[in-house]
Design an enzyme around this catalytic site. Structure first.
Site, PDB file in Angstrom:
ATOM      1  N   ARG A 150      -5.591  10.716   7.423  1.00 38.30           N
ATOM      2  CA  ARG A 150      -6.824  11.407   7.799  1.00 38.30           C
ATOM      3  C   ARG A 150      -7.011  11.694   9.289  1.00 38.30           C
ATOM      4  NH1 ARG A 150      -9.997   7.398   4.026  1.00 38.30           N
ATOM      5  NH2 ARG A 150      -8.182   6.202   4.714  1.00 38.30           N
ATOM      6  N   THR A 159      -2.045  -4.085   0.226  1.00 39.88           N
ATOM      7  CA  THR A 159      -3.055  -4.527   1.207  1.00 39.88           C
ATOM      8  C   THR A 159      -4.440  -4.664   0.577  1.00 39.88           C
ATOM      9  OG1 THR A 159      -3.119  -2.231   1.900  1.00 39.88           O
ATOM     10  CG2 THR A 159      -1.974  -3.752   3.350  1.00 39.88           C
ATOM     11  N   LYS A 192       6.141   4.068  -5.274  1.00 34.66           N
ATOM     12  CA  LYS A 192       6.101   2.609  -5.533  1.00 34.66           C
ATOM     13  C   LYS A 192       6.589   2.243  -6.931  1.00 34.66           C
ATOM     14  CE  LYS A 192       2.202   1.800  -2.365  1.00 34.66           C
ATOM     15  NZ  LYS A 192       1.753   3.143  -2.006  1.00 34.66           N
ATOM     16  N   ASP A 205       6.295   8.327  -1.786  1.00 38.60           N
ATOM     17  CA  ASP A 205       5.700   6.996  -1.930  1.00 38.60           C
ATOM     18  C   ASP A 205       5.180   6.809  -3.350  1.00 38.60           C
ATOM     19  OD1 ASP A 205       4.614   4.530  -1.335  1.00 38.60           O
ATOM     20  OD2 ASP A 205       2.837   5.345  -0.361  1.00 38.60           O
ATOM     21  N   LYS A 213       4.654  12.412   4.079  1.00 35.52           N
ATOM     22  CA  LYS A 213       4.595  11.460   2.961  1.00 35.52           C
ATOM     23  C   LYS A 213       3.831  12.070   1.801  1.00 35.52           C
ATOM     24  CE  LYS A 213       1.624   7.742   2.360  1.00 35.52           C
ATOM     25  NZ  LYS A 213       1.334   7.392   0.969  1.00 35.52           N
ATOM     26  N   ASP A 218       9.592  -1.371 -12.386  1.00 37.44           N
ATOM     27  CA  ASP A 218      10.003  -1.257 -13.787  1.00 37.44           C
ATOM     28  C   ASP A 218      11.222  -2.144 -14.000  1.00 37.44           C
ATOM     29  OD1 ASP A 218      10.383  -0.173 -16.446  1.00 37.44           O
ATOM     30  OD2 ASP A 218       9.272   1.596 -15.770  1.00 37.44           O
TER      31      ASP A 218
HETATM   32  O1  C5P Z   1      -5.682   8.463   5.837  1.00 32.68           O
HETATM   33  P1  C5P Z   1      -4.918   7.226   6.191  1.00 32.68           P
HETATM   34  O2  C5P Z   1      -4.293   7.270   7.579  1.00 32.68           O
HETATM   35  O3  C5P Z   1      -5.711   5.958   5.958  1.00 32.68           O
HETATM   36  O4  C5P Z   1      -3.701   7.236   5.148  1.00 32.68           O
HETATM   37  C1  C5P Z   1      -2.769   6.210   5.048  1.00 32.68           C
HETATM   38  C2  C5P Z   1      -1.790   6.506   3.969  1.00 32.68           C
HETATM   39  O5  C5P Z   1      -0.986   5.334   3.781  1.00 32.68           O
HETATM   40  C3  C5P Z   1      -2.414   6.807   2.607  1.00 32.68           C
HETATM   41  O6  C5P Z   1      -1.528   7.712   1.924  1.00 32.68           O
HETATM   42  C4  C5P Z   1      -2.441   5.461   1.928  1.00 32.68           C
HETATM   43  O7  C5P Z   1      -2.395   5.556   0.530  1.00 32.68           O
HETATM   44  C5  C5P Z   1      -1.146   4.832   2.459  1.00 32.68           C
HETATM   45  N1  C5P Z   1      -1.091   3.366   2.417  1.00 32.68           N
HETATM   46  C6  C5P Z   1      -2.029   2.554   3.044  1.00 32.68           C
HETATM   47  N2  C5P Z   1      -1.913   1.200   2.966  1.00 32.68           N
HETATM   48  C7  C5P Z   1      -0.899   0.650   2.307  1.00 32.68           C
HETATM   49  C8  C5P Z   1       0.067   1.443   1.702  1.00 32.68           C
HETATM   50  C9  C5P Z   1      -0.070   2.827   1.776  1.00 32.68           C
HETATM   51  O8  C5P Z   1      -2.956   3.056   3.681  1.00 32.68           O
HETATM   52  N3  C5P Z   1      -0.781  -0.662   2.293  1.00 32.68           N
END
Ligand code: C5P
Length: 240
Positions: A216, A125, A64, A62, A35, A67
């Site tokens: 992460r 979220t 998003k 991603d 992603k 527009d």
């Molecule tokens: O590092 P981590 O596992 O928290 O990363 C989650 C990924 O999903 C990040 O790229 C974050 O921006 C994305 N994301 C999220 N919650 C959302 C939409 C996207 O954590 N509601």
């Protein structure tokens, strides 16, 4: 058997192209889908996307989109021409979403490729019920997410991004073939970080999540490939 790798998407959240490439190389044998978000896409001017394509990886872009319908549709078409496999748009008006869904079908047929997936962002979220009310939406975040997921489905989108805790509600409202893309995934051993409502990979799959986004816990692990392999293994166990 469905492979665990086909359910795992690793978020490459860095603005540094060299670091992104290093990480992608480390994960070469373990991960099929990556992603990329705004940070990396803008900073690398799309170079990481090209690198992933050159390695035959699937890309979840991603960005998003939000527009007017014609601009959204053109952006979706540009992503498809660029080889993107999955992309996000905000759930908004029916007509705009339908134009995106229709162009994806047309463009894929024209190029003779598998139709890329378009998934909707229902409610970010980071938004609370109060935040929604402050912009004139008097539904709870849960109610708004379900209402918007249903509208996205009606308009022809393939699925939505949602928390693995909401998947059961979304599946009940939109059906089991509606794609649910779930971030906020944490294996038991990983640090939670800034995510608030985390779910383990196996629980997410058991709840009905179709695709998991993990950042992460893999990208910051001492051995990213090993961390990814363990998650794939956990997913596969939950699938049987
Ligand atoms: O590092 P981590 O596992 O928290 O990363 C989650 C990924 O999903 C990040 O790229 C974050 O921006 C994305 N994301 C999220 N919650 C959302 C939409 C996207 O954590 N509601």
């Amino acid at each position: 058997m469905i492979s665990g790798k086909s359910k795992l998407m690793v978020a490459i959240d860095t603005d540094n192209y060299e670091k992104a490439v290093e990480l992608i190389d480390k994960l070469d044998n373990s991960v099929e889908i990556f992603k990329l978000g705004l940070e990396n896409y803008i900073a690398s001017r799309g170079k990481t996307l090209d690198y992933l394509k050159s390695k035959g990886k699937r890309v979840f872009l991603d960005l998003k989109f939000h527009d007017i319908p014609n601009t959204m549709m053109s952006a979706v078409r540009a992503c498809i021409k660029d080889g993107v496999w999955l992309m996000t748009i905000h759930v908004s008006d029916y007509e705009g979403m339908k134009m995106c869904a229709d162009i994806a079908k047309e463009e894929a047929a024209r190029l003779g490729i598998e139709k890329p997936l378009i998934v909707g962002v229902t409610v970010l979220t980071s938004m609370s019920d109060e935040d929604l009310a402050s912009v004139g939406c008097n539904l709870s975040t849960r109610e708004a997410a379900i209402k918007r997921a249903k509208l996205a489905k009606e308009a022809g989108l393939d699925g939505v991004v949602c928390s693995a805790q909401e998947v059961e509600d979304i599946v009940a409202a939109c059906g089991d073939d509606f794609v649910t893309v779930c971030p906020g995934i944490r294996p038991k051993s990983a640090e939670v970080g800034d995510q608030k409502r985390v779910v383990t990979p196996s629980q997410a799959i058991k709840n009905g999540a179709k695709l998991l986004v993990v950042g992460r816990p893999i990208t910051r692990a001492e051995d990213p490939a090993k961390a990814a392999d363990l998650i794939v293994e956990e997913i596969e166990k939950a699938l049987v």
